[in-house]
Design a protein around this motif. Sequence first.
Motif, short mmCIF file in Angstrom:
data_model
loop_
_atom_site.label_atom_id
_atom_site.label_comp_id
_atom_site.label_asym_id
_atom_site.label_seq_id
_atom_site.Cartn_x
_atom_site.Cartn_y
_atom_site.Cartn_z
N LEU A 198 0.82 -1.06 -0.03
CA LEU A 198 -0.01 0.23 0.10
C LEU A 198 0.84 1.34 -0.05
O LEU A 198 0.62 2.31 -0.68
N ASN A 199 2.16 1.27 0.51
CA ASN A 199 2.84 2.40 0.47
C ASN A 199 3.32 2.63 -0.86
O ASN A 199 3.76 3.68 -1.09
N ALA A 200 3.41 1.51 -1.63
CA ALA A 200 4.04 1.89 -2.99
C ALA A 200 2.84 2.81 -3.73
O ALA A 200 3.20 2.96 -4.93
N THR A 201 1.82 3.12 -3.20
CA THR A 201 0.99 4.06 -3.92
C THR A 201 1.45 5.58 -3.93
O THR A 201 0.79 6.25 -4.24
N VAL A 202 2.23 5.83 -3.03
CA VAL A 202 2.89 7.09 -2.77
C VAL A 202 2.75 7.84 -3.98
O VAL A 202 2.38 9.15 -4.30
N PRO A 203 3.50 7.19 -5.44
CA PRO A 203 3.54 7.98 -6.39
C PRO A 203 2.27 8.36 -7.16
O PRO A 203 2.15 9.40 -7.72
N LEU A 204 1.41 7.40 -6.61
CA LEU A 204 0.02 7.58 -7.45
C LEU A 204 -0.72 8.82 -7.00
O LEU A 204 -1.16 9.83 -7.65
N THR A 221 1.26 2.66 -11.16
CA THR A 221 2.37 3.78 -10.63
C THR A 221 3.25 4.18 -11.70
O THR A 221 3.61 5.41 -11.81
N MET A 222 3.74 3.15 -12.40
CA MET A 222 5.01 3.53 -13.37
C MET A 222 4.30 4.39 -14.58
O MET A 222 4.80 5.14 -15.17
N LEU A 223 2.93 4.00 -14.97
CA LEU A 223 2.37 4.76 -16.08
C LEU A 223 1.85 6.16 -15.50
O LEU A 223 2.15 7.20 -16.13
N ALA A 258 12.21 5.09 -8.07
CA ALA A 258 11.87 4.09 -8.58
C ALA A 258 11.93 2.78 -7.29
O ALA A 258 11.80 1.62 -7.41
N VAL A 259 12.53 3.18 -6.56
CA VAL A 259 13.12 2.24 -5.32
C VAL A 259 11.58 2.25 -4.43
O VAL A 259 11.69 0.97 -3.81
N THR A 260 10.70 2.84 -4.49
CA THR A 260 9.34 2.41 -3.94
C THR A 260 8.87 1.12 -4.74
O THR A 260 7.99 0.56 -3.75
N PHE A 261 9.11 0.86 -5.90
CA PHE A 261 8.71 -0.35 -6.63
C PHE A 261 9.50 -1.50 -5.97
O PHE A 261 8.80 -2.85 -6.24
N ILE A 262 10.84 -1.40 -5.42
CA ILE A 262 11.54 -2.56 -5.04
C ILE A 262 11.13 -2.65 -3.33
O ILE A 262 11.35 -3.85 -3.03
N THR A 263 10.92 -1.81 -2.64
CA THR A 263 10.71 -1.81 -1.31
C THR A 263 9.77 -2.92 -0.68
O THR A 263 10.12 -3.71 0.27
N PRO A 264 8.67 -2.78 -1.34
CA PRO A 264 7.92 -4.30 -0.85
C PRO A 264 8.32 -5.49 -1.19
O PRO A 264 8.05 -6.31 -0.25
N VAL A 265 9.20 -5.63 -2.04
CA VAL A 265 9.76 -7.10 -2.25
C VAL A 265 10.53 -7.47 -1.09
O VAL A 265 10.36 -8.50 -0.58
N PHE A 266 11.26 -6.57 -0.30
CA PHE A 266 12.25 -6.77 0.80
C PHE A 266 11.12 -6.62 1.95
O PHE A 266 11.41 -7.91 2.97
N ALA A 267 10.21 -6.06 1.85
CA ALA A 267 9.16 -6.02 2.96
C ALA A 267 8.36 -7.35 3.21
O ALA A 267 8.19 -7.96 4.29
#
Length: 311
Positions: free
Chosen positions: A107-113, A291-293, A255-264
């Motif tokens: 859900l934190n990955a929605t920040v760029p949205l 988000t990328m779009l 773009a680090v936002t997209f990788i963070t959930p993988v580690f979490a």
Amino acid sequence: MSTPATVSHHPAPTWIGEFVLLAALWGASFMFMRLGASEFGPLPTAGLRVALATVFLWPIMLRQGHYAAFKAHWRPIMFAGVINSAIPFALFSWAVLHIQTGLSSILNATVPLFGALVAWIWLGDRINRLRWAGLALGFVGVALLAWRAPAGTGFKTDSAHWAIGACLLASAFYAIAASFTRRHLTGVPPLATATGSQLGAALGLALPTLWLWPAQMPGPRAWGAVVAIAVLCTGIAYILFFRLIAHTGPSRALAVTFITPVFAVLYGSLFLGETITPWMVGCAAVIVCGTMLSTGLVSMARARAAPVQRT
């Protein structure tokens, strides 16, 4: 005659290691929040996090000679700390007690949205059709995640839905803070902003932290988690993030936002016994694509990948 430029293969840039390390640190923050908040409570966890981060960053700011910049802009810097750290950290610290840490990181990955939407409303940023489609796709992914994912997390569904709402509200505050910073703090040294904002957040959370301090002193595990999230996931992570912006530009740093959930998700599975469901993974993929779009990263990647014509 025009021919495509020859593509040469260069060794991986040095910033790749810092990029992965930052994603790993921010991914760990959700696990540390759970471990800290389970004994300290959400507000004291957030309060200690920003207070210790201030203690860590302040000498570095002084050594780098940025105190004058902080002093000249202390009001907007400290207000930014309230909306960019105090409120979101408190919301996430409460949310991770009611949903899986991996789910909260997705859900934190929605920040760029939210960031694209807030910048459009507040700053008048242009959003083309492709970016609008990305916003719609990203929020569809969030809706699907909120609809079904909590049922398989082992938490009460009602509490989980409130926790999802708290994560989204925190992400919205991050987005508002980004536009506020862009409007009022452009040109201020990043280290002055980072340090001063943590001080503002610490002052904003001081009374709630003292008022809600646990009656029984938390154990070493909780203290270790709070120190780790303050020093590693806040202090050092801020320094890494600003180094990435300087070396690679804001789009790549984002773009680090997209990788963070993988580690979490990985940390939650390994250390907290959390379950990774196919539904969570699928919704995460939808959110990341949207988000990328919405942030224009896809169009920028196409532009960089286009062959250069030489005559």
